[in-house]
Design a protein around this motif. Structure first.
Motif, short mmCIF file in Angstrom:
data_model
loop_
_atom_site.label_atom_id
_atom_site.label_comp_id
_atom_site.label_asym_id
_atom_site.label_seq_id
_atom_site.Cartn_x
_atom_site.Cartn_y
_atom_site.Cartn_z
N LYS A 23 0.84 -1.20 0.00
CA LYS A 23 0.00 0.00 0.00
C LYS A 23 0.88 1.25 0.00
N GLU A 66 -8.08 3.84 -5.17
CA GLU A 66 -8.47 2.71 -4.31
C GLU A 66 -9.93 2.35 -4.59
N TYR A 80 -3.48 -2.77 -4.74
CA TYR A 80 -2.36 -1.83 -4.69
C TYR A 80 -1.37 -2.06 -5.83
#
Length: 101
Positions: A23, A66, A80
């Motif tokens: 991430k 996202e 990610y």
């Protein structure tokens, strides 16, 4: 200028810190892409076109991507990785508009 930007985009993968979580790597990639995009627009000789790109191709927040990939069914590391992959690809429509197909 677009050639410079495209080379920066392709090199983002080499600039992110692989010791970070996936991430955090995605956030770094997103940040770098936006940074290079803004640098390229500041350096453009055609200020009218730069303003057009700023208005029509704005930098979106990380959360936008996202959400975009979650809606497509991605989650966890795959989500990610998609953001990282997208950060290293230039916008084909803008490349075409600027004569770089």
């Amino acid at each position: 200028m677009r050639i410079w930007y495209n080379s920066k985009d392709k090199n983002i993968i080499n600039k992110i810190d692989k010791s970070l979580s996936i991430k955090k790597q995605a956030q770094q990639a997103h940040f770098l892409r936006n940074k290079y995009r803004m640098q390229a627009r500041k350096l453009m000789k055609d200020k009218e076109l730069a303003n057009h790109l700023n208005y029509n191709n704005t930098n979106k927040p990380f959360e936008y991507y996202e959400s975009k990939y979650m809606k497509k069914g991605y989650d966890g590391d795959t989500l990610y990785q998609k953001i990282i992959d997208a950060s290293t690809r230039s916008n084909k429509q803008v490349n075409k508009q600027l004569g770089l197909s």
